[in-house]
Structures are given as C-alpha cells and as structure tokens.
Design an enzyme around this catalytic site. Structure first.
Site, mmCIF file in Angstrom:
data_model
loop_
_atom_site.group_PDB
_atom_site.id
_atom_site.type_symbol
_atom_site.label_atom_id
_atom_site.label_comp_id
_atom_site.label_asym_id
_atom_site.label_seq_id
_atom_site.Cartn_x
_atom_site.Cartn_y
_atom_site.Cartn_z
ATOM 1 C CB CYS A 15 -0.980 -0.034 1.180
ATOM 2 S SG CYS A 15 -2.361 1.131 1.025
ATOM 3 C CG HIS A 46 -3.131 -3.619 3.576
ATOM 4 N ND1 HIS A 46 -2.205 -2.918 4.317
ATOM 5 C CD2 HIS A 46 -3.784 -2.694 2.832
ATOM 6 C CE1 HIS A 46 -2.304 -1.625 4.048
ATOM 7 N NE2 HIS A 46 -3.253 -1.465 3.138
ATOM 8 C CD GLU A 57 -0.354 -5.410 5.951
ATOM 9 O OE1 GLU A 57 -0.631 -4.207 6.072
ATOM 10 O OE2 GLU A 57 -0.265 -5.982 4.834
#
Length: 216
Positions: free
Chosen positions: A84, A194, A196
């Site tokens: 991002c 994302h 994560e």
C-alpha cells in the site's frame, strides 16, 4: 529468514507487518532515520500515511535516510516488499515502475478483494501458483495503478505484472486491473492489497502468508 519492517512517521500497519513476518521467520522494526538495515534478508515497507501523505503519497518518505540503504539493498538483489503506502514509496523512489493515483471514486475504500497471481516465478510468489486467486483486504484512497500504455505493454511482456484484481474486484480503477508489480529483476515487489491483514483464520483468510512467507 530475517525481515526488517520500516517504520516512518505516519506508518500505521508496521505492527501488523511485523506480526505477519514473525509467523514465517524473524523480524524487527527499522526506524526511518537509521542508516542500518541490521543484516536483514528482506525488507517490508508497510502501509499507512508516511509523513501524513503531505505533498504526495510516499514522496517525502522516499527521502528518509533508511531509504538510501533500502535502495542500495534492492539494487544489489535484496528482497523488498512494499504494501500500500510502501508500494507508493517504492514507486516514488524509482524502485518500481508506474505511479499510484487517487481511486476513481475519490473515496477511501476498505474491502476484501480477490487477486489473481499472474507471475509465480519471483521470490515473493514462490509459494503460490500462477492463476491462483488470493483473498486479501485492501484499504486506500490513492491506489489506482497507472503507467503509460507503452510501459504497461513492457511490464506485461516482461512478466512484471505480478497480481491482478479478479473480475469485479478492481474497485479503484487500476490500469489493466493491476494490483501488484515487480521490478525487472523480480526481487522488489509492490502491491496495494494488505497481505499482513490476511494471516489468521479469525480474520477470514490466511492467503497473505502465501506471499509474505514465500521467500522464507
């Protein structure tokens, strides 16, 4: 595998990236003002609003002292992943082609998206198959990937388009549904979704580990 997660003023996902990286290896934070990557094997530049996104997203972070070392590390073949805002920083730094522009809606959007793996032959996609669809959250206002058509043609022919939004999931208007790209060498990758945030079944998907854990 030892990961270093860069923290800028305004980063908001460095702890999530650190947690995710520790699922597959060792990891520690790297402060933006440092000139030392602490011997890491891979660098993650996380999401957030580095330097408040003043001037232009990623434009100030690109001049942080740590980015001098990240640039040197990347150009010598070191593994770098930009997520991002981290993707935006890598584009500003010239480590990845193209630019990230405001979403066509001009609004912040947070939603789960499906992305298709286009290139499974780089270190960051070694754990997935070409054509595999991953479910990963995305959340941004400035995530519309853009490059001139001749550059896009070159990226596609050179295998630098790594991820595409699946049909119906390109909510930001990215050119050719591009969700992630890599450099020509394949060691530096950036993506807007994302991974994560997709590392635990309690959050609905563990597909992010397939990317973060690929080089481990």
């Amino acid at each position: 595998m030892k990961f270093g997660v860069v923290q800028f003023p305004g980063s908001c996902d460095e702890r999530d990236a650190l947690f995710a990286a520790r699922r597959v290896g060792d990891a520690e934070l790297l402060w933006h003002a440092d000139h030392d990557l602490k011997g890491v094997d891979a660098v993650i530049i996380p999401g957030g609003f580095s330097y408040g996104d003043y001037l232009r997203v990623g434009a100030i972070a690109r001049f942080s002292p740590v980015m001098v070392e990240v640039d040197r590390f990347a150009r010598s073949g070191g593994l770098v992943l930009g997520i991002c805002n981290g993707f935006q920083v890598l584009c500003e730094a010239g480590l990845l082609p193209g630019a990230l522009l405001p979403n066509t809606s001009l609004r912040f959007v947070c939603r789960q998206v499906d992305v298709e793996v286009v290139n499974a032959n780089i270190p960051w996609t070694a754990g997935v198959e070409a054509g595999e669809v991953l479910s990963i959250p995305a959340k941004h206002t400035t995530g519309r990937y853009w490059a001139p058509d001749p550059v896009l043609d070159e990226l596609e022919s050179g295998g630098q388009v790594v991820l595409r939004y699946a049909a119906g999931h390109n909510f930001n208007g990215s050119a050719r549904d591009i969700a992630g790209v890599c450099n020509a060498a394949g060691n530096v990758m950036g993506l807007m979704p994302h991974p994560e945030h997709a590392v635990d079944v309690l959050t609905g998907s563990v597909d992010g580990l397939k990317l973060i854990g690929s080089p481990a």
